[in-house]
Write a protein that holds these residues in place. Structure first.
Motif, short mmCIF file in Angstrom:
data_model
loop_
_atom_site.label_atom_id
_atom_site.label_comp_id
_atom_site.label_asym_id
_atom_site.label_seq_id
_atom_site.Cartn_x
_atom_site.Cartn_y
_atom_site.Cartn_z
N LEU A 29 0.83 -1.21 0.00
CA LEU A 29 0.00 0.00 0.00
C LEU A 29 0.86 1.27 0.00
O LEU A 29 0.49 2.30 -0.58
N MET A 30 2.03 1.17 0.63
CA MET A 30 2.97 2.30 0.57
C MET A 30 3.38 2.54 -0.89
O MET A 30 3.41 3.68 -1.37
N ALA A 31 3.66 1.43 -1.61
CA ALA A 31 4.07 1.55 -3.02
C ALA A 31 2.95 2.17 -3.85
O ALA A 31 3.21 2.97 -4.76
N ALA A 32 1.71 1.82 -3.54
CA ALA A 32 0.58 2.43 -4.26
C ALA A 32 0.59 3.94 -4.07
O ALA A 32 0.41 4.71 -5.01
N ASN A 33 0.82 4.34 -2.83
CA ASN A 33 0.82 5.78 -2.53
C ASN A 33 2.01 6.51 -3.12
O ASN A 33 2.00 7.73 -3.24
N ALA A 34 3.07 5.75 -3.48
CA ALA A 34 4.25 6.35 -4.09
C ALA A 34 4.11 6.48 -5.61
O ALA A 34 4.97 7.03 -6.28
N ALA A 35 3.01 5.94 -6.15
CA ALA A 35 2.84 5.94 -7.62
C ALA A 35 2.52 7.35 -8.13
O ALA A 35 1.92 8.16 -7.41
N PRO A 36 2.90 7.61 -9.39
CA PRO A 36 2.49 8.88 -9.98
C PRO A 36 1.04 8.80 -10.44
O PRO A 36 0.60 7.75 -10.93
N VAL A 37 0.28 9.87 -10.23
CA VAL A 37 -1.07 9.94 -10.82
C VAL A 37 -1.23 11.28 -11.53
O VAL A 37 -0.58 12.27 -11.17
N SER A 38 -2.08 11.26 -12.53
CA SER A 38 -2.28 12.47 -13.35
C SER A 38 -2.63 13.68 -12.48
O SER A 38 -3.52 13.60 -11.61
N LEU A 39 -1.95 14.77 -12.72
CA LEU A 39 -2.17 16.06 -12.04
C LEU A 39 -1.97 15.97 -10.52
O LEU A 39 -2.36 16.88 -9.79
N GLY A 40 -1.41 14.87 -10.07
CA GLY A 40 -1.23 14.69 -8.62
C GLY A 40 -2.55 14.62 -7.86
O GLY A 40 -2.60 14.89 -6.66
N SER A 41 -3.63 14.23 -8.58
CA SER A 41 -4.96 14.24 -7.95
C SER A 41 -5.22 12.92 -7.21
O SER A 41 -6.07 12.11 -7.63
N TYR A 42 -4.50 12.70 -6.15
CA TYR A 42 -4.59 11.42 -5.42
C TYR A 42 -5.98 11.16 -4.86
O TYR A 42 -6.40 10.02 -4.69
N PHE A 68 -7.19 -9.37 -2.87
CA PHE A 68 -7.44 -8.69 -4.15
C PHE A 68 -7.52 -7.20 -3.83
O PHE A 68 -8.37 -6.77 -3.04
N ILE A 69 -6.60 -6.43 -4.40
CA ILE A 69 -6.59 -4.98 -4.15
C ILE A 69 -7.14 -4.29 -5.39
O ILE A 69 -6.61 -4.45 -6.50
N VAL A 70 -8.21 -3.54 -5.19
CA VAL A 70 -8.89 -2.89 -6.31
C VAL A 70 -8.64 -1.38 -6.24
O VAL A 70 -8.84 -0.75 -5.20
N VAL A 71 -8.18 -0.84 -7.37
CA VAL A 71 -8.07 0.62 -7.49
C VAL A 71 -9.36 1.10 -8.13
O VAL A 71 -9.77 0.59 -9.18
N SER A 72 -10.02 2.04 -7.48
CA SER A 72 -11.22 2.63 -8.07
C SER A 72 -10.99 4.12 -8.23
O SER A 72 -10.10 4.70 -7.60
N ALA A 73 -11.78 4.70 -9.13
CA ALA A 73 -11.59 6.13 -9.42
C ALA A 73 -12.91 6.79 -9.69
O ALA A 73 -13.92 6.12 -9.98
N GLN A 74 -12.87 8.12 -9.63
CA GLN A 74 -14.03 8.94 -9.98
C GLN A 74 -13.80 9.48 -11.39
O GLN A 74 -12.66 9.57 -11.83
N ASN A 75 -14.85 9.90 -12.05
CA ASN A 75 -14.74 10.59 -13.34
C ASN A 75 -13.83 9.85 -14.32
O ASN A 75 -12.79 10.37 -14.74
N LEU A 76 -14.20 8.60 -14.64
CA LEU A 76 -13.31 7.77 -15.45
C LEU A 76 -12.99 8.34 -16.81
O LEU A 76 -13.88 8.68 -17.58
N GLY A 77 -11.72 8.47 -17.09
CA GLY A 77 -11.23 8.89 -18.41
C GLY A 77 -9.86 8.28 -18.59
O GLY A 77 -9.40 7.50 -17.74
N SER A 78 -9.19 8.62 -19.68
CA SER A 78 -7.91 7.97 -19.97
C SER A 78 -6.89 8.23 -18.85
O SER A 78 -6.11 7.34 -18.50
N SER A 79 -6.88 9.41 -18.26
CA SER A 79 -5.91 9.70 -17.19
C SER A 79 -6.13 8.78 -15.99
O SER A 79 -5.16 8.33 -15.36
N GLN A 80 -7.40 8.50 -15.69
CA GLN A 80 -7.68 7.64 -14.54
C GLN A 80 -7.26 6.19 -14.83
O GLN A 80 -6.75 5.51 -13.95
N TYR A 81 -7.44 5.76 -16.08
CA TYR A 81 -7.00 4.40 -16.42
C TYR A 81 -5.48 4.28 -16.36
O TYR A 81 -4.94 3.34 -15.79
N VAL A 82 -4.80 5.26 -16.95
CA VAL A 82 -3.33 5.20 -16.97
C VAL A 82 -2.78 5.31 -15.55
O VAL A 82 -1.88 4.56 -15.16
#
Ligand SMILES: Cc1cc2nc3c(=O)[nH]c(=O)nc-3n(C[C@H](O)[C@H](O)[C@H](O)COP(=O)(O)O)c2cc1C
Length: 152
Positions: A29-42, A68-82
């Motif tokens: 989970l630490m590694a997940a939090n260290a990942a880059p996300v678009s616009l830094g919108s964690y 099973f660790i599931v990543v979920s997101a709001q406002n799904l678009g290409s940035s959220q998938y990547v």
């Protein structure tokens, strides 16, 4: 594990021999939090760790993984998938670094029960994880698996 050896050793592990420890989960989970996300919108992402056998039994295609660790997101678009891909890949490497077996999972997203996800979030990408008896040894990687053109 040294980084390039780790990358060459990485492979999908679909056979699991036991549950991971809370300490191992914490590093993933630490590694997940260290990942880059678009616009830094964690705050657009959530991590749901599913270890309840009753919930896991409702999800197909997870190869009886105990976690099973599931990543979920709001406002799904290409940035959220990547970005979800980057989060899951970081978790995969953290699992492998601890000698755990893990695998990416997109096929099971539709069967993740919505009630385990936070309101307003959709499952995007997941990681199955567990103990494994499989060994990680660096593989010969063909340089033309992904065709390359260099512009210079
Ligand atoms: C975006 C993505 C989705 C994937 N979804 C699944 C899946 O639903 N189930 C599965 O068993 N493997 C899944 N995989 C794993 C790939 O099948 C696997 O990484 C690929 O065949 C290469 O094999 P390797 O990881 O052993 O090198 C997925 C991988 C990626 C990157």
């Amino acid at each position: 594990m040294e980084t390039l050896n780790m990358i060459k050793s990485r492979r999908a592990i679909r056979k699991y021999s036991g549950q991971i420890t809370d300490e191992q989960l914490k590093k993933i989970l630490m590694a997940a939090n260290a990942a880059p996300v678009s616009l830094g919108s964690y705050d657009e992402y959530r991590l749901t760790v599913i270890q309840d056998p009753k919930v896991l039994a409702q999800i197909g295609g997870t190869y009886d993984a105990p976690t099973f660790i599931v990543v979920s997101a709001q406002n799904l678009g290409s940035s959220q998938y990547v970005s979800s891909g980057a989060i899951v890949h970081n978790m995969e490497l953290a699992a492998q670094d601890q000698g755990l077996g893990s695998n990416y999972n997109m096929g099971s997203m539709r069967s993740v029960p919505t009630e385990v996800l936070p309101d307003g979030f959709s499952a995007v990408f997941g990681l199955t994880v567990g103990q494994t008896t499989e060994k990680f040894t660096p593989r010969e990687i063909p340089m033309d698996r992904i065709k390359i053109n260099i512009v210079k």
